[in-house]
Scaffold this active site. Sequence first.
Site, mmCIF file in Angstrom:
data_model
loop_
_atom_site.group_PDB
_atom_site.id
_atom_site.type_symbol
_atom_site.label_atom_id
_atom_site.label_comp_id
_atom_site.label_asym_id
_atom_site.label_seq_id
_atom_site.Cartn_x
_atom_site.Cartn_y
_atom_site.Cartn_z
ATOM 1 N N ASP A 171 23.705 -3.232 -2.067
ATOM 2 C CA ASP A 171 23.631 -4.548 -1.431
ATOM 3 C C ASP A 171 23.721 -5.649 -2.488
ATOM 4 O O ASP A 171 23.006 -5.617 -3.487
ATOM 5 C CB ASP A 171 22.323 -4.661 -0.661
ATOM 6 C CG ASP A 171 22.308 -5.782 0.362
ATOM 7 O OD1 ASP A 171 23.017 -6.785 0.156
ATOM 8 O OD2 ASP A 171 21.566 -5.665 1.344
ATOM 9 N N HIS B 28 23.494 -9.077 -1.652
ATOM 10 C CA HIS B 28 23.033 -10.326 -1.060
ATOM 11 C C HIS B 28 21.976 -10.973 -1.952
ATOM 12 O O HIS B 28 20.814 -10.582 -1.941
ATOM 13 C CB HIS B 28 22.486 -10.083 0.349
ATOM 14 C CG HIS B 28 23.541 -9.720 1.321
ATOM 15 N ND1 HIS B 28 23.910 -8.416 1.552
ATOM 16 C CD2 HIS B 28 24.325 -10.486 2.107
ATOM 17 C CE1 HIS B 28 24.880 -8.397 2.455
ATOM 18 N NE2 HIS B 28 25.148 -9.638 2.808
#
Length: 148
Positions: A25, A27
């Site tokens: 991930d 983000h």
Amino acid sequence: MEMNVKTHDSEQDQITIVLGVIGADVHAVGNKILNYIFGKAGFNVVNLGVMASQQEFVEAALESDAKAIVVSSLYGHGEIDCKGLREKCEEAGLAGIKLYVGGNLVVGKQDFSMVEKTFLDMGFDRVYPPGSDPQINVAHMKEDFGIL
């Protein structure tokens, strides 16, 4: 011989937490927001940033004597990425460490109570849905550590 004696070390009084975005991930925005909010709330934050492995969380917690690991995941694969983290912590001698997780933890729309149960069953202490107010996390951590 001169001794350097500290009468008060605010950093020493702070509870250290390890924060990061697990797995593949990337983000970063939420991670930066959480880092800021937890720091302003008085926690010493060791921020691993994005794409952190379970092993990196465990090693950082050991090195910093952290009392909690805060895992964020937004790309929907949190269940896969987090499976076994509690066991890794226990194997490393971190049996009592608090584990918090939040974000978009699973793929697709699922009832959050089921998602929460899955992560609690995996050994997490608290589970937060997507878009939850970070101040709730802060309040829970303060409650969990007896900070008034």
